[in-house]
Structure formats: structure tokens, C-alpha cells
Scaffold this motif. Structure first.
Motif, mmCIF file in Angstrom:
data_model
loop_
_atom_site.group_PDB
_atom_site.id
_atom_site.type_symbol
_atom_site.label_atom_id
_atom_site.label_comp_id
_atom_site.label_asym_id
_atom_site.label_seq_id
_atom_site.Cartn_x
_atom_site.Cartn_y
_atom_site.Cartn_z
ATOM 1 N N CYS A 94 0.844 -1.205 0.000
ATOM 2 C CA CYS A 94 0.000 0.000 0.000
ATOM 3 C C CYS A 94 0.875 1.250 0.000
ATOM 4 O O CYS A 94 1.800 1.371 0.787
ATOM 5 C CB CYS A 94 -0.918 0.004 1.222
ATOM 6 S SG CYS A 94 -1.904 1.521 1.321
ATOM 7 N N ILE A 96 0.022 4.144 0.939
ATOM 8 C CA ILE A 96 -0.279 5.063 2.036
ATOM 9 C C ILE A 96 -0.355 4.337 3.387
ATOM 10 O O ILE A 96 -1.057 4.773 4.293
ATOM 11 C CB ILE A 96 -1.551 5.888 1.754
ATOM 12 C CG1 ILE A 96 -2.784 4.994 1.586
ATOM 13 C CG2 ILE A 96 -1.370 6.763 0.516
ATOM 14 C CD1 ILE A 96 -4.092 5.776 1.607
ATOM 15 N N ASP A 98 -1.711 1.693 4.697
ATOM 16 C CA ASP A 98 -3.020 1.367 5.276
ATOM 17 C C ASP A 98 -2.939 0.356 6.418
ATOM 18 O O ASP A 98 -2.186 -0.623 6.353
ATOM 19 C CB ASP A 98 -3.955 0.813 4.191
ATOM 20 C CG ASP A 98 -4.812 1.898 3.599
ATOM 21 O OD1 ASP A 98 -5.049 2.910 4.295
ATOM 22 O OD2 ASP A 98 -5.252 1.739 2.440
ATOM 23 N N CYS A 105 -7.623 3.084 1.331
ATOM 24 C CA CYS A 105 -7.475 3.287 -0.115
ATOM 25 C C CYS A 105 -8.272 2.212 -0.866
ATOM 26 O O CYS A 105 -8.526 1.134 -0.354
ATOM 27 C CB CYS A 105 -6.012 3.367 -0.546
ATOM 28 S SG CYS A 105 -5.188 1.797 -0.832
ATOM 29 N N CYS A 108 -6.621 -1.246 -1.409
ATOM 30 C CA CYS A 108 -6.560 -2.134 -0.243
ATOM 31 C C CYS A 108 -7.939 -2.670 0.125
ATOM 32 O O CYS A 108 -8.069 -3.814 0.564
ATOM 33 C CB CYS A 108 -5.947 -1.413 0.945
ATOM 34 S SG CYS A 108 -4.197 -1.103 0.726
#
Ligand SMILES: [Zn+2]
Length: 465
Positions: A94, A96, A98, A105, A108
Motif C-alpha cells: 500500500c 499510504i 493502510d 485506499c 486495499c
């Protein structure tokens, strides 16, 4: 303990979701309960800045640090990562970070549906949960928040699809700490983008609004004058920072010295031994204190602790050069080395315009004399050195330079009555390097007290009555 590598293992291990604020709060409470120091390596803020940071973290507040240059603002902000867990799980791959229990997101969320408990997990440490950006007018929404990735659009995705976004540094710091240094230098447009992210939990890229409830502690720093001047920060963003924490320069020369010693990088001195007399350290620190109190220097931008650190390095380098050239084992900085400080001070202070053209060099020399005099008065009294003065009154002179062997000073100690006693007060009469440094300090102190004259010939100085 075996680390989970899938969502299922993570759940079975009892992992609980925590926001980054909750995590920092929990870790801070644990440290407070055992009186463990937070923000190690940060000197001089124990009674001022640190308690305010603790309150802000306990309350979950957004912080802005206000201070002049070189007050360790960035360092404090980076040290906040010590309140993060050593490792946290993320959905593998991921962009960001997660949380596997609550992915935000789209990718995900889709993967979680597809894989269920087999969803692969990775673990990341605090260094991957920290982002910082020096604000300049060039910093764009694309840098901070993200931009549409034309390759993904070409692959047939719709513009409004969040999977077409190439995320900027803020979303990539999700579940961590993001620092903006010199916040007022961000353009208004970028400030609006940052505000939307903090307040509305959505990102707006090229007119598309995408909901992205990021979990980030945003910390900013700014020069107080820039931060408070009208129009530099959009009001809603300013309101979003719950607390302003005012930093300051070290309140004592002892703190200034502790910082410069901490920051001196370890270096191979080969067979040589570095020994900096305490009074020389005090002169370096005092010079910075004099500069901070000087109205010919722009105090709104300030005089950074880096001036002290770089001056200390220059002083040692000049002494090291002497030791190498003269084949001495000891590296002991002395008064004759202080000329090396001009170069490391000049570029870091801003002179106030006073109508006449002035050079920084002349000012630095004046400040340096003041610093030497203050440190001298702390250690010695001119009256104590009556015998030394009398010796010069008989017509003798003493020559010193930054390229004279330390041993040449030993003759002076034998010849000049009272000098040995002075040197002993300053720290001892065992090392030739120290004796040379103490001798120069005493002669310079007497000169600054107008008991001795000083003539300069190139790099050589002669003291006489
Ligand atoms: Zn994700």
C-alpha cells in the motif's frame, strides 16, 4: 514473537487498531509513568518546550513550533517519532501505509475483499512513518497531496477514480508524522489543500474531490515574525493548529556548550589527542550570546546554534592544522586560533542596515573581544596577575602566533612570575598545549583590560606593556 504476515494471523494475535494520535499518547503515558525522558538529544528545553509538547500530545493537538533560526525546531519534530511504536503492520504494497484492519485506499479495500484473512501484511518502523517538507513557493499540490498519473489514465481508468492518483508526500506519511518547515512560505493554494486534508479529510486534485480520511499528525514550524504577519497564513489553516509552542535559544552558555559538544561529529584524529580547554569552549558559546544581544545584527531572523557548532569546528580545525604541521600530539585550541571563527560566523548573521557600509568582520572581532573579556573575568582577576603585569612593565615583550610550538610557551612560564599561578587557576600545568592556551588567554585578557598592548605583524602578535 513471530510477526504476523497475513491479516488472519494479525487478528488472532489480538492486534488492535489505534490512530497515530492514540498510539503516541499511549507511548507518552508509559514514558511519563516511568519518568523516562522524551526527545532525547534535545538540550535546554526541559522546563519550557518539552512540557508543552507533552500536553499537546496527550490532548491530541496539532502543533506549530515558532522560533528563530537554529532553535532545533526540525530536530524536535523529528524526535517526535520516538513516540511511535517500533513497528506497525500495514497492508503489503500500500502506498499510504493502510492499517490492515481499516484500509482506506480503494486498492486495499478491494484486496481485502479478494483475499480475506489471507491478505498479506508488512511491518514498518518509525523512519517510514515520518515525512517532512521545507516549504517554498515552489512546493505544489502535486508534491504534497498528489497528482493524476497519466499512465494510469491511459490504461483506461477514469480521472475521478482514486486509483489514478500518484500520491504526494502527505498521504504517503499516512499513520505517521508529517512536518512542514517554514509553513508561511507555502502558497495560499497549497495551504488550502493542506487545510482540506486536515479538516475535511478529503483531497482535491485538479477539481476532483476524493475522500481520503488520512490519519496524520501534522506539525509545522515557522519564524514567529512570518507566522504572525498578516496574510502569510490563511486563517482556517492557522485555526487548525491547536497550540503554538515557542522555542528559544539556549538560556545558558552551559547548554550552548552541551549542544556544540553533542553535535561535534566524531572524527579520526589519528594519533593526536583533542583537548579543548573549558575557557575556550566558553568563549565560543559566549560569542554567540554576544551576537544574539547585538542590535547591529538582525534578531528577527536570529543567530542560530549552528553558528556555535560551526565555530567550534573551525576552532578545532585551526588547532589541528598546527598540531599536524608542527608534529605535536596534542590538539589544543587557543586564542590565536579564534581568527578562524570569522569565516564560520559571517555567513550566518544578517547585519542590520545602519546607513553606513560595515563589514561583518569588524563586528565579529568586537563581539569576540567582548566574549573573551567576559570569560576572562569569570575565571581570573587582573589584580591576581600583578606580577605578570610588572614583568612586562620592565620592558619585556612576548610573541605568540597560531603556528608556534606549545613547548615554546614553557620558557615564558619559567620567566614570567605569576603566570604559573594564573595557568593553574585555569586548569593545570601538566600539558604543554594547555599551558600555551592558558598563556595566550591570560595575555589577551590583560590586553583587553588595557594592561598590555598588542601589536600585530601578519599572523604574529606581540604583547608588551
Ligand atoms: Zn492502501
Amino acid at each position: 514473537m513471530q510477526r504476523a504476515s497475513t491479516l488472519g494471523e494479525l487478528k488472532r494475535g489480538g492486534y488492535q487498531f489505534l490512530t497515530v494520535r492514540e498510539e503516541m499518547r499511549r507511548n507518552l503515558l508509559a514514558k511519563l509513568a516511568t519518568s523516562e525522558r522524551i526527545l532525547s538529544g534535545i538540550i535546554g528545553f526541559d522546563d519550557t518546550v518539552v512540557p508543552e509538547i507533552e500536553n499537546a500530545i496527550l490532548a491530541g493537538h496539532h502543533m506549530v513550533f515558532l522560533g528563530e533560526r537554529g532553535q532545533a525546531k526540525s530536530r524536535i519534530i523529528r524526535a517526535l517519532t520516538s513516540l511511535l511504536d517500533p513497528e506497525v503492520p500495514v497492508v503489503r504494497g500500500c502506498a499510504i501505509n493502510d492499517d490492515p484492519l481499516r484500509p482506506i485506499c480503494k486498492q486495499c479495500r478491494r484486496l481485502t475483499e479478494e483475499h480475506g484473512d489471507a491478505l498479506p501484511i508488512s511491518w514498518i518502523g518509525p523512519e517510514h512513518r515520518y515525512g517532512e517538507k521545507l516549504a517554498t513557493p515552489d512546493v505544489s499540490i502535486a508534491d504534497l497531496i498528489g497528482e493524476i498519473d497519466p499512465v494510469k489514465v491511459a490504461e483506461g481508468r477514469y480521472l475521478a477514480d482514486e486509483e489514478t492518483i500518484h500520491y504526494g508526500i502527505v498521504p504517503r506519511t499516512n499513520r505517521g508524522i508529517f512536518a512542514v518547515n517554514e509553513l508561511p512560505d507555502l502558497t495560499e493554494k497549497v495551504q488550502v489543500g493542506l487545510f482540506n486534508l486536515m479538516e475535511e479529510k478529503d483531497v482535491q486534485i485538479k477539481g476532483y474531490k476524493i475522500r481520503l480520511p488520512l490519519d496524520i499528525v501534522i506539525v509545522a514550524s515557522a519564524n514567529p515574525e512570518d507566522y504572525t504577519s498578516r496574510g502569510r497564513i490563511i486563517t482556517p489553516l492557522k485555526d487548525r493548529f491547536d497550540v503554538q509552542i515557542r522555542t528559544h535559544y539556549p538560556r545558558s552558555t552551559a547548554d550552548e556548550i552541551a549542544i556544540m559538544e553533542q553535535e561535534l561529529p566524531p572524527m579520526d584524529r589519528f594519533d593526536r589527542v583533542l583537548g579543548v580547554p573549558q575557557f575556550m569552549k566558553e568563549i565560543v558559546a559566549q560569542l554567540t550570546f554576544e551576537a544574539r544581544a547585538c542590535n547591529e545584527i538582525n534578531q528577527a531572523s536570529g543567530v542560530s546554534v549552528r553558528v556555535t557548532i560551526n565555530n567550534y569546528e573551525s576552532l578545532i580545525s585551526n588547532a589541528e592544522k598546527r598540531a599536524v604541521r608542527l608534529g605535536e600530539r596534542e590538539i589544543v585550541p587557543r586564542i590565536a586560533d579564534l581568527h578562524a571563527l570569522a569565516a564560520s560566523t559571517a555567513g550566518k548573521i544578517e547585519l542590520e542596515y545602519s546607513g553606513e557600509e560595515k563589514t561583518g568582520e569588524e563586528l565579529i572581532e568586537r563581539l569576540l573581544n567582548r566574549a573573551v573579556l567576559k570569560v576572562f573575568d569569570k575565571w581570573l582577576k587582573a589584580d591576581l596577575l600583578k606580577d605578570v603585569i610588572e614583568y612586562f612593565e620592565k620592558g619585556w615583550g612576548v610573541e605568540v602566533s597560531d603556528m608556534m610550538k606549545a613547548e615554546e610557551y614553557l620558557d615564558g612560564v619559567k620567566a614570567i612570575p605569576g603566570l604559573r599561578e594564573g595557568i593553574r587557576i585555569l586548569g593545570g600545568v601538566e600539558s604543554p598545549g594547555f599551558i600555551a592556551a592558558a598563556t595566550e588567554f591570560i595575555l589577551e585578557g590583560l590586553h583587553l583590560h588595557q594592561k598590555l598592548n598588542k601589536d600585530r605583524e601578519g599572523g604574529r602578535f606581540t604583547y608588551r606593556a
